[in-house]
Design an enzyme around this catalytic site. Structure first.
Site, PDB file in Angstrom:
ATOM      1  N   GLU A  44      12.900 -13.291 -29.950  1.00 50.00           N
ATOM      2  CA  GLU A  44      12.808 -14.742 -30.149  1.00 50.00           C
ATOM      3  C   GLU A  44      11.600 -15.336 -29.415  1.00 50.00           C
ATOM      4  O   GLU A  44      10.974 -16.272 -29.902  1.00 50.00           O
ATOM      5  CB  GLU A  44      14.123 -15.391 -29.689  1.00 50.00           C
ATOM      6  CG  GLU A  44      15.279 -15.015 -30.621  1.00 50.00           C
ATOM      7  CD  GLU A  44      16.643 -15.375 -30.072  1.00 50.00           C
ATOM      8  OE1 GLU A  44      16.963 -14.956 -28.933  1.00 50.00           O
ATOM      9  OE2 GLU A  44      17.407 -16.077 -30.759  1.00 50.00           O
ATOM     10  N   GLY A  87      16.570 -12.282 -27.137  1.00 47.12           N
ATOM     11  CA  GLY A  87      15.686 -13.337 -26.646  1.00 47.12           C
ATOM     12  C   GLY A  87      14.227 -12.902 -26.551  1.00 47.12           C
ATOM     13  O   GLY A  87      13.321 -13.743 -26.563  1.00 47.12           O
ATOM     14  N   ALA A 100      18.084 -12.000 -23.510  1.00 51.46           N
ATOM     15  CA  ALA A 100      18.675 -12.859 -22.487  1.00 51.46           C
ATOM     16  C   ALA A 100      19.489 -11.962 -21.564  1.00 51.46           C
ATOM     17  O   ALA A 100      19.895 -10.859 -21.954  1.00 51.46           O
ATOM     18  CB  ALA A 100      19.571 -13.894 -23.156  1.00 51.46           C
ATOM     19  N   GLU A 151      22.365  -9.311 -31.166  1.00 54.13           N
ATOM     20  CA  GLU A 151      23.421 -10.184 -30.646  1.00 54.13           C
ATOM     21  C   GLU A 151      24.799  -9.972 -31.253  1.00 54.13           C
ATOM     22  O   GLU A 151      25.804 -10.008 -30.548  1.00 54.13           O
ATOM     23  CB  GLU A 151      23.017 -11.668 -30.818  1.00 54.13           C
ATOM     24  CG  GLU A 151      21.957 -12.150 -29.842  1.00 54.13           C
ATOM     25  CD  GLU A 151      20.544 -11.918 -30.346  1.00 54.13           C
ATOM     26  OE1 GLU A 151      20.363 -11.178 -31.337  1.00 54.13           O
ATOM     27  OE2 GLU A 151      19.614 -12.464 -29.746  1.00 54.13           O
TER      28      GLU A 151
HETATM   29  N1  CAA Z   1      20.354  -8.202 -19.769  1.00 58.76           N
HETATM   30  C1  CAA Z   1      20.575  -7.750 -18.527  1.00 58.76           C
HETATM   31  N2  CAA Z   1      20.155  -6.565 -18.062  1.00 58.76           N
HETATM   32  C2  CAA Z   1      19.466  -5.786 -18.916  1.00 58.76           C
HETATM   33  C3  CAA Z   1      19.192  -6.180 -20.237  1.00 58.76           C
HETATM   34  C4  CAA Z   1      19.656  -7.461 -20.662  1.00 58.76           C
HETATM   35  N3  CAA Z   1      19.425  -7.937 -21.875  1.00 58.76           N
HETATM   36  N4  CAA Z   1      18.511  -5.198 -20.858  1.00 58.76           N
HETATM   37  C5  CAA Z   1      18.350  -4.211 -19.942  1.00 58.76           C
HETATM   38  N5  CAA Z   1      18.911  -4.583 -18.767  1.00 58.76           N
HETATM   39  C6  CAA Z   1      18.962  -3.812 -17.532  1.00 58.76           C
HETATM   40  C7  CAA Z   1      19.993  -2.687 -17.614  1.00 58.76           C
HETATM   41  O1  CAA Z   1      21.292  -3.163 -17.348  1.00 58.76           O
HETATM   42  C8  CAA Z   1      19.473  -1.736 -16.564  1.00 58.76           C
HETATM   43  O2  CAA Z   1      19.861  -2.226 -15.289  1.00 58.76           O
HETATM   44  P1  CAA Z   1      20.340  -1.194 -14.132  1.00 58.76           P
HETATM   45  O3  CAA Z   1      19.141  -0.304 -13.891  1.00 58.76           O
HETATM   46  O4  CAA Z   1      20.641  -2.107 -12.976  1.00 58.76           O
HETATM   47  O5  CAA Z   1      21.506  -0.452 -14.667  1.00 58.76           O
HETATM   48  C9  CAA Z   1      17.954  -1.885 -16.662  1.00 58.76           C
HETATM   49  O6  CAA Z   1      17.730  -3.142 -17.334  1.00 58.76           O
HETATM   50  C10 CAA Z   1      17.311  -0.795 -17.473  1.00 58.76           C
HETATM   51  O7  CAA Z   1      17.944  -0.759 -18.734  1.00 58.76           O
HETATM   52  P2  CAA Z   1      18.571   0.577 -19.356  1.00 58.76           P
HETATM   53  O8  CAA Z   1      18.968   1.534 -18.288  1.00 58.76           O
HETATM   54  O9  CAA Z   1      19.623   0.171 -20.337  1.00 58.76           O
HETATM   55  O10 CAA Z   1      17.262   1.145 -20.121  1.00 58.76           O
HETATM   56  P3  CAA Z   1      17.221   2.099 -21.375  1.00 58.76           P
HETATM   57  O11 CAA Z   1      15.794   2.502 -21.520  1.00 58.76           O
HETATM   58  O12 CAA Z   1      18.282   3.159 -21.285  1.00 58.76           O
HETATM   59  O13 CAA Z   1      17.640   1.172 -22.626  1.00 58.76           O
HETATM   60  C11 CAA Z   1      17.584  -0.825 -23.957  1.00 58.76           C
HETATM   61  C12 CAA Z   1      16.814   0.138 -23.016  1.00 58.76           C
HETATM   62  C13 CAA Z   1      17.919  -0.104 -25.265  1.00 58.76           C
HETATM   63  C14 CAA Z   1      16.649  -2.009 -24.240  1.00 58.76           C
HETATM   64  C15 CAA Z   1      18.868  -1.291 -23.267  1.00 58.76           C
HETATM   65  O14 CAA Z   1      18.562  -1.750 -21.969  1.00 58.76           O
HETATM   66  C16 CAA Z   1      19.571  -2.410 -23.983  1.00 58.76           C
HETATM   67  O15 CAA Z   1      20.229  -2.190 -24.994  1.00 58.76           O
HETATM   68  N6  CAA Z   1      19.459  -3.663 -23.454  1.00 58.76           N
HETATM   69  C17 CAA Z   1      20.100  -4.809 -24.018  1.00 58.76           C
HETATM   70  C18 CAA Z   1      19.369  -5.299 -25.229  1.00 58.76           C
HETATM   71  C19 CAA Z   1      20.094  -6.473 -25.840  1.00 58.76           C
HETATM   72  O16 CAA Z   1      21.215  -6.371 -26.292  1.00 58.76           O
HETATM   73  N7  CAA Z   1      19.427  -7.652 -25.864  1.00 58.76           N
HETATM   74  C20 CAA Z   1      19.968  -8.857 -26.406  1.00 58.76           C
HETATM   75  C21 CAA Z   1      20.640  -9.652 -25.339  1.00 58.76           C
HETATM   76  S1  CAA Z   1      21.529 -11.039 -25.987  1.00 58.76           S
HETATM   77  C22 CAA Z   1      20.381 -12.221 -26.263  1.00 58.76           C
HETATM   78  O17 CAA Z   1      19.206 -12.032 -26.065  1.00 58.76           O
HETATM   79  C23 CAA Z   1      20.959 -13.501 -26.753  1.00 58.76           C
HETATM   80  C24 CAA Z   1      20.009 -14.546 -27.176  1.00 58.76           C
HETATM   81  O18 CAA Z   1      19.591 -14.647 -28.326  1.00 58.76           O
HETATM   82  C25 CAA Z   1      19.607 -15.515 -26.265  1.00 58.76           C
END
Ligand code: CAA
Length: 256
Positions: free
Chosen positions: A109, A106, A61, A129
């Protein structure tokens, strides 16, 4: 943000927001729901493949959108995500997730809403999460234990750790793993086998199996939305999401 195409009797739905690793914001969730509602009415789609554009399947998400939500808005966002993903699960035709890269939060999921999961060797799975101060909110607490069993779901959800495709296969989270360039051919082959069978019998079989996995799930999803919402009234959620969005290290979580 959501693309849909047809190849004969096979539908392909692609989450396409590669600049944010296909993270699901409200717009993507609404697009997903409306696209899926249309597919549900198209009897000529005998099998659907769900995949992601670029290097991610879906990285979760949208954290930037969730960061400043309060408990009520958090609950609402969770219900919105649940509605879109439950619509995928409820599709009458079989759904195959072709997991090409990150399937986190998500995204994992969403993959769980498919009937069969194929992963590229590059796929990564996890429910991170709790490290962001929230619970899984798009159905993970209910669907993950149904797919891989309670203790493995506890392991993934409580540690928030990311697993590679081979561990996901060993856990039963995916059904097969293939090299990246064989992912779509393999998914199309599987979809083709399904689409060659009697459409009514295929849909009826899916409905019957879903009767088994859906038992108690509706009530469980509502409880998940309550818990997800409550997290948005905590310091942990505010601190951890602020840190992600600002690319800053997280502080230690406080007792609360
Ligand atoms: N939400 C918003 N933006 C996200 C995102 C997310 N979940 N995941 C990645 N992005 C964005 C980053 O902010 C980045 O944006 P910018 O270029 O504008 O800075 C872009 O996507 C590229 O991401 P990274 O530079 O971080 O890429 P990476 O290859 O270095 O890392 C990754 C990849 C390990 C997947 C890392 O992006 C990450 O940890 N993302 C978050 C993953 C996460 O925590 N997901 C769970 C979200 S909570 C949820 O989903 C709740 C639910 O159950 C509903």
């Amino acid at each position: 943000m959501i693309r849909f195409e047809k190849q004969g009797h096979i539908g392909i739905l692609t989450v396409s927001r590669p600049e944010a690793l296909n993270a699901l914001n409200s717009e993507a969730l609404d697009g997903l729901l409306s696209t899926v509602q249309k597919i549900a009415d198209d009897i000529s789609v005998r099998a659907l493949i769900v995949t992601g554009e670029g290097k991610a399947f879906v990285a979760g998400a949208d954290i930037a959108e969730m960061k400043d939500l309060d408990a009520d808005a958090g609950r609402g966002f969770g219900l919105r995500g649940q509605a879109a993903l439950s619509a995928v699960e409820a599709l009458p035709m079989p759904v195959i997730a072709a997991v090409n890269g990150y399937a986190l939060g998500g995204g994992c999921e969403l993959a769980l809403c498919a009937d069969i999961r194929i992963a590229s060797e590059k796929a990564r799975f996890g429910q991170p999460e709790v490290g962001l101060g929230i619970t899984p909110g798009f159905g993970g607490t209910q669907r993950l234990p149904r797919v891989i069993g309670v203790s493995k779901a506890m392991d993934l959800i409580l540690t928030g750790r990311t697993v590679k495709a081979d561990e996901a296969l060993a856990m039963g989270l995916v059904d097969r793993v293939v090299p990246p360039d064989e992912l779509m051919p393999e998914a199309l082959k599987l979809a083709g086998l399904i689409a060659a069978n009697a459409p009514f019998a295929v849909r009826a079989s899916k409905r019957a199996i879903r009767r088994f996995t859906d038992a108690g799930q509706t009530e469980g999803l509502l409880y998940e939305a309550e818990m997800f919402g409550e997290c948005f009234a905590t310091n942990g959620q505010k601190m951890a999401m602020e840190a992600f969005v600002n690319k800053a290290p997280k502080d230690e979580f406080i007792d609360e």
